[in-house]
Design a protein around this motif. Structure first.
Motif, PDB file in Angstrom:
ATOM      1  N   VAL A  66       0.834  -1.201   0.000  1.00  0.00           N
ATOM      2  CA  VAL A  66       0.000   0.000   0.000  1.00  0.00           C
ATOM      3  C   VAL A  66       0.870   1.254   0.000  1.00  0.00           C
ATOM      4  O   VAL A  66       0.647   2.186  -0.782  1.00  0.00           O
ATOM      5  CB  VAL A  66      -0.950   0.007   1.220  1.00  0.00           C
ATOM      6  N   GLN A  67       1.884   1.258   0.868  1.00  0.00           N
ATOM      7  CA  GLN A  67       2.688   2.465   1.018  1.00  0.00           C
ATOM      8  C   GLN A  67       3.458   2.833  -0.247  1.00  0.00           C
ATOM      9  O   GLN A  67       3.496   3.993  -0.656  1.00  0.00           O
ATOM     10  CB  GLN A  67       3.671   2.278   2.161  1.00  0.00           C
ATOM     11  N   GLU A  70       1.102   4.085  -2.888  1.00  0.00           N
ATOM     12  CA  GLU A  70       0.626   5.440  -2.613  1.00  0.00           C
ATOM     13  C   GLU A  70       1.682   6.461  -3.012  1.00  0.00           C
ATOM     14  O   GLU A  70       1.380   7.497  -3.600  1.00  0.00           O
ATOM     15  CB  GLU A  70       0.304   5.562  -1.123  1.00  0.00           C
ATOM     16  N   ASN A  92      -5.540  -2.977   8.990  1.00  0.00           N
ATOM     17  CA  ASN A  92      -5.433  -1.549   9.341  1.00  0.00           C
ATOM     18  C   ASN A  92      -5.055  -0.665   8.148  1.00  0.00           C
ATOM     19  O   ASN A  92      -5.034   0.559   8.267  1.00  0.00           O
ATOM     20  CB  ASN A  92      -4.470  -1.346  10.523  1.00  0.00           C
ATOM     21  N   LYS A  93      -4.753  -1.274   7.004  1.00  0.00           N
ATOM     22  CA  LYS A  93      -4.483  -0.467   5.806  1.00  0.00           C
ATOM     23  C   LYS A  93      -5.625  -0.565   4.788  1.00  0.00           C
ATOM     24  O   LYS A  93      -5.518  -0.094   3.658  1.00  0.00           O
ATOM     25  CB  LYS A  93      -3.175  -0.914   5.161  1.00  0.00           C
ATOM     26  N   LYS A  96      -7.044   2.871   3.359  1.00  0.00           N
ATOM     27  CA  LYS A  96      -6.161   3.458   2.353  1.00  0.00           C
ATOM     28  C   LYS A  96      -6.230   2.654   1.048  1.00  0.00           C
ATOM     29  O   LYS A  96      -6.245   3.216  -0.042  1.00  0.00           O
ATOM     30  CB  LYS A  96      -4.730   3.448   2.893  1.00  0.00           C
TER      31      LYS A  96
END
Ligand SMILES: *Cc1c(COP(=O)(O)O)cnc(C)c1O
Length: 236
Positions: A66-67, A70, A92-93, A96
């Motif tokens: 995810v990071q 992004e 928890n992601k 996003k």
């Protein structure tokens, strides 16, 4: 991004070669080349490489974190382009991820189905998902068997905020073609059974095949190839 910049013409050339190999494998299996979609897996590769692939006609990209996705795609407005998540997603992601990705291919638990449904509903969005089936001893993600996957699939179909598009799997990283094929066959069978059982709308995607095994995946019915190294070169 650890990788050095790859000249744009190398990516164009690599895509041309790949296209030929996909067409050949499709023809050998009596399939039309249009029945197989190519995703460029751009994890660890730079924005320049992504743009080169985009200019060469790629309209579907895959990232596994995810990071990183992004950072690279967050601000990017590539017209007509889709982005899929193909790596393990922590709950928890999920919020996003729902914002960033057009499809989450790596859904591997009932609780993640529920989390994604809730986050999508909050975002006023319908999120495409694939359910990942674990079919290889040396990989770790995915539902452990078809039955647990079907239970989550049934649950997912009950949420208006999710659209289940199909299944995904990763074959083992081995030379043994029979072992790779066995993975793909297991996933195709689960896919066909799910089609029969649920008769869900838009259930049309079987995501299988990477750089080392995509020809076998095409032979076994894959509709979506996830290919990184054969396009962008080795990841460092
Ligand atoms: C990295 C990755 C790919 C692409 O792998 P290549 O061997 O570089 O083609 C495909 N699927 C998943 C889930 C991946 O993590």
């Amino acid at each position: 991004m650890a990788n050095e910049k790859k000249p744009e013409k190398d990516i164009v050339q690599a895509l041309r070669l790949l296209d030929e190999r996909i067409k050949t494998a499709a023809a050998r299996s009596g399939r039309s080349p249009e029945s197989v979609v190519l995703m460029a897996v751009s994890k660890f590769h730079s924005l320049d490489d992504i743009m080169a692939a985009y200019h060469a006609g790629i309209r579907l990209f895959g990232e596994n974190r995810v990071q990183e996705a992004e950072k690279k795609f967050g601000e990017l407005e590539l017209e007509g382009c889709s982005l899929h998540l193909i790596g393990h997603l922590q709950r928890n992601k999920a919020k996003k991820a729902v914002k960033l990705f057009d499809c989450i291919q790596s859904v591997n638990s009932m609780s993640l189905v529920e989390e994604l449904a809730e986050r999508s509903q909050e975002a006023g969005k319908v999120t495409d998902i694939l359910l990942e089936l674990h079919t290889a001893e040396d990989t770790k993600n995915g539902f452990p068997d078809a039955d647990s996957l079907f239970a989550a699939l049934e649950r997912a179909l009950g949420f208006a905020s999710l659209r289940v598009r199909g299944l995904m799997t990763m074959a083992p990283f081995v030379q043994d073609k029979a072992a790779i094929r066995a993975s793909f066959v297991a996933c195709r069978k689960a896919y066909e059974k799910a089609k029969d059982l649920f008769k869900a709308e838009n259930f049309d995607t079987l995501s299988m095949g990477m750089t080392n095994d995509f020809e076998l995946a095409i032979e076994e019915g894959s509709t979506l190839l996830r290919i990184g190294s054969a396009i962008f070169g080795a990841r460092l």
